[in-house]
Write a protein that holds these residues in place. Structure first.
Motif, PDB file in Angstrom:
ATOM      1  N   LEU A 189       0.560  -1.132   0.441  1.00 51.62           N
ATOM      2  CA  LEU A 189      -0.301   0.162   0.067  1.00 51.62           C
ATOM      3  C   LEU A 189       0.974   1.360   0.444  1.00 51.62           C
ATOM      4  CD1 LEU A 189      -2.437  -1.073   3.153  1.00 51.62           C
ATOM      5  CD2 LEU A 189      -3.061  -1.795   0.150  1.00 51.62           C
ATOM      6  N   ARG A 190       0.076   2.491  -0.470  1.00 50.44           N
ATOM      7  CA  ARG A 190       1.050   3.836  -0.529  1.00 50.44           C
ATOM      8  C   ARG A 190       0.050   4.618   0.698  1.00 50.44           C
ATOM      9  NH1 ARG A 190      -1.792   3.886  -5.621  1.00 50.44           N
ATOM     10  NH2 ARG A 190      -0.522   3.971  -7.005  1.00 50.44           N
ATOM     11  N   SER A 216      -1.979  10.367  10.904  1.00 48.47           N
ATOM     12  CA  SER A 216      -1.467  11.577  10.119  1.00 48.47           C
ATOM     13  C   SER A 216      -0.412  10.422   9.342  1.00 48.47           C
ATOM     14  CB  SER A 216      -1.258  12.618  10.750  1.00 48.47           C
ATOM     15  OG  SER A 216       0.290  12.182  11.016  1.00 48.47           O
ATOM     16  N   ARG A 217       0.111  11.020   7.479  1.00 46.25           N
ATOM     17  CA  ARG A 217       1.039  10.388   7.378  1.00 46.25           C
ATOM     18  C   ARG A 217       2.406  10.760   8.213  1.00 46.25           C
ATOM     19  NH1 ARG A 217       0.931  10.606   1.813  1.00 46.25           N
ATOM     20  NH2 ARG A 217       3.110  11.353   1.379  1.00 46.25           N
ATOM     21  N   ASN A 218       2.607  11.704   8.536  1.00 44.01           N
ATOM     22  CA  ASN A 218       3.622  12.428   9.137  1.00 44.01           C
ATOM     23  C   ASN A 218       3.528  11.372  10.638  1.00 44.01           C
ATOM     24  OD1 ASN A 218       4.424  14.580   8.114  1.00 44.01           O
ATOM     25  ND2 ASN A 218       3.332  16.160   8.722  1.00 44.01           N
ATOM     26  N   MET A 219       2.855  10.778  11.404  1.00 43.35           N
ATOM     27  CA  MET A 219       3.147   9.667  12.186  1.00 43.35           C
ATOM     28  C   MET A 219       3.492   8.183  11.621  1.00 43.35           C
ATOM     29  SD  MET A 219       0.284   7.992  15.000  1.00 43.35           S
ATOM     30  CE  MET A 219       0.809  10.153  15.576  1.00 43.35           C
ATOM     31  N   ILE A 220       3.212   8.446  10.524  1.00 37.64           N
ATOM     32  CA  ILE A 220       3.875   6.424   9.595  1.00 37.64           C
ATOM     33  C   ILE A 220       5.161   6.589   9.426  1.00 37.64           C
ATOM     34  CG2 ILE A 220       3.493   5.141   7.790  1.00 37.64           C
ATOM     35  CD1 ILE A 220       0.917   4.998   9.727  1.00 37.64           C
ATOM     36  N   PHE A 221       5.439   8.223   9.261  1.00 36.64           N
ATOM     37  CA  PHE A 221       6.524   8.779   8.568  1.00 36.64           C
ATOM     38  C   PHE A 221       8.036   8.216   9.948  1.00 36.64           C
ATOM     39  CE2 PHE A 221       5.530   9.979   4.789  1.00 36.64           C
ATOM     40  CZ  PHE A 221       6.582   9.554   3.924  1.00 36.64           C
ATOM     41  N   MET A 222       7.243   8.608  11.155  1.00 36.94           N
ATOM     42  CA  MET A 222       7.569   9.045  12.231  1.00 36.94           C
ATOM     43  C   MET A 222       7.870   7.655  12.579  1.00 36.94           C
ATOM     44  SD  MET A 222       6.056  12.247  13.993  1.00 36.94           S
ATOM     45  CE  MET A 222       7.348  11.964  15.880  1.00 36.94           C
ATOM     46  N   PRO A 244       8.435   5.276   4.135  1.00 41.00           N
ATOM     47  CA  PRO A 244       7.117   4.113   4.433  1.00 41.00           C
ATOM     48  C   PRO A 244       6.867   3.367   2.623  1.00 41.00           C
ATOM     49  CG  PRO A 244       6.641   5.929   5.736  1.00 41.00           C
ATOM     50  CD  PRO A 244       7.864   5.937   5.237  1.00 41.00           C
ATOM     51  N   HIS A 245       6.798   3.886   1.753  1.00 42.55           N
ATOM     52  CA  HIS A 245       6.647   3.211   0.861  1.00 42.55           C
ATOM     53  C   HIS A 245       7.907   2.296   0.775  1.00 42.55           C
ATOM     54  CE1 HIS A 245       4.591   5.029  -2.673  1.00 42.55           C
ATOM     55  NE2 HIS A 245       5.137   4.741  -3.620  1.00 42.55           N
ATOM     56  N   THR A 246       9.188   2.765   0.585  1.00 41.45           N
ATOM     57  CA  THR A 246      10.161   1.287   1.065  1.00 41.45           C
ATOM     58  C   THR A 246       9.581  -0.028   1.266  1.00 41.45           C
ATOM     59  OG1 THR A 246      11.946   2.819   2.129  1.00 41.45           O
ATOM     60  CG2 THR A 246      12.429   0.826   1.289  1.00 41.45           C
ATOM     61  N   PHE A 247       8.634  -0.346   2.134  1.00 38.15           N
ATOM     62  CA  PHE A 247       7.724  -1.517   2.246  1.00 38.15           C
ATOM     63  C   PHE A 247       7.081  -1.940   0.699  1.00 38.15           C
ATOM     64  CE2 PHE A 247       8.722   0.013   6.742  1.00 38.15           C
ATOM     65  CZ  PHE A 247       8.936  -0.687   7.306  1.00 38.15           C
TER      66      PHE A 247
END
Length: 300
Positions: free
Chosen positions: A149-150, A222-228, A245-248
């Motif tokens: 997933l994105r 939020s998107r930022n929380m996933i990145f963190m 996250p996109h690496t997965f």
């Protein structure tokens, strides 16, 4: 100086949101280059509107900005401006596109980093499962990877999108396009355990009753929380790659391809509009490609 650009930017923003169904994040990227162009006009005291700006002025802006950015950023800037003026032509506000004579710099295709199965296990092993947030984070990362997933698709996933009896998850991707992605039995078990024993620990706020993954306040993540979360876990795992996250998602596609999956099947699962986007995953070890030819070529 450039206040006469505001109505056109507002209409363009509405067009991207309503007609093209773009996310706020994508729209912000599109507007970024236009705002830089407006700053350039103001600083150089050039008084033109989007309807009167000439190709010479646009070329001057690109030339000046190229001194401070890399070729990839410059190419993105040209593309962003070109889309805006194409919109004005579509809206019958202009007859020509002042970016037509611009040549994008030649850039090599950037191959994405991807994780091995061992590295994914290393990252997941860093999660503190003694907290409900940790339990949730494990399920999120497993879902992110196992469904390819994105980030935007993960955080908007709804409970009503889970079709576990059929073995699929409904995903709303770019441009509001819907696709069904297969989900493994292992991930189904993890999500069911999260739904039955973890999610109900959050005080769910009104409007988020159907949202699958919640933050500690009972709202969407939020998107930022996933990145963190992914950045923190990657650092703890001691992995030096440039991980997001996109690496997965990249890893999901790479592992499928390594195991013999058809490129067009991967394209459908990832929700890529063009097969050329999916072809970026053909960065695998040449010995794998050699094995594929030896196994499947009719004149082996």
């Amino acid at each position: 100086m450039t206040t006469n650009w505001s109505p056109y930017l507002k209409n363009y923003t509405d067009y991207l949101k309503l007609e093209r169904s773009m996310s706020d994040h994508t729209i912000s990227s599109y507007l970024h280059d236009l705002k830089n162009l407006m700053k350039f006009l103001t600083s150089n005291e050039i008084d033109v509107s989007p309807l009167t700006i000439s190709d010479e002025i646009v070329q001057q802006f690109i030339y000046e900005s190229s001194k401070f950015v890399n070729p990839r950023t410059q190419a993105r800037s040209i593309s962003g401006l070109r889309n805006f003026f194409e919109y004005l032509i579509f809206d019958k506000k202009r007859k020509d596109n002042p970016t037509d004579l611009l040549e994008s710099p030649k850039i090599g295709r950037k191959l994405p980093d991807f994780l091995s199965l061992q590295e994914i296990d290393q990252i997941i092993s860093q999660i503190d499962l003694s907290t409900i947030e940790g339990e949730r984070n494990k399920v999120m990362i497993e879902t992110l990877y196992s469904c390819g997933l994105r980030v935007s698709e993960l955080i908007t996933l709804q409970i009503s999108d889970l079709f576990f009896e059929e073995g699929f998850v409904r995903v709303i991707g770019k441009g509001n396009k819907q696709r069904f992605v297969p989900i493994s039995e292992a991930t189904i078990r993890l999500i069911n355990n999260y739904l039955n024993h973890v999610r109900n620990s959050f005080v769910i706020q009104k409007g988020y009753e159907d949202t699958l993954f919640l933050n500690r306040r009972g709202k969407g993540i939020s998107r930022n929380m996933i990145f963190m979360i992914t950045k923190d876990l990657t650092q703890k795992a001691g992995i030096k790659k440039n991980i997001s996250p996109h690496t997965f998602r990249h890893s999901f596609a790479t592992h499928l391809l390594e195991n013999g999956a058809d490129l067009r099947a991967i394209q459908q699962m990832l929700g890529h509009e063009s097969i050329t986007t999916t072809e970026i995953y053909m960065h695998l070890d040449k010995t794998f490609l050699k094995d594929v030819v030896e196994k499947y070529h009719p004149r082996k």
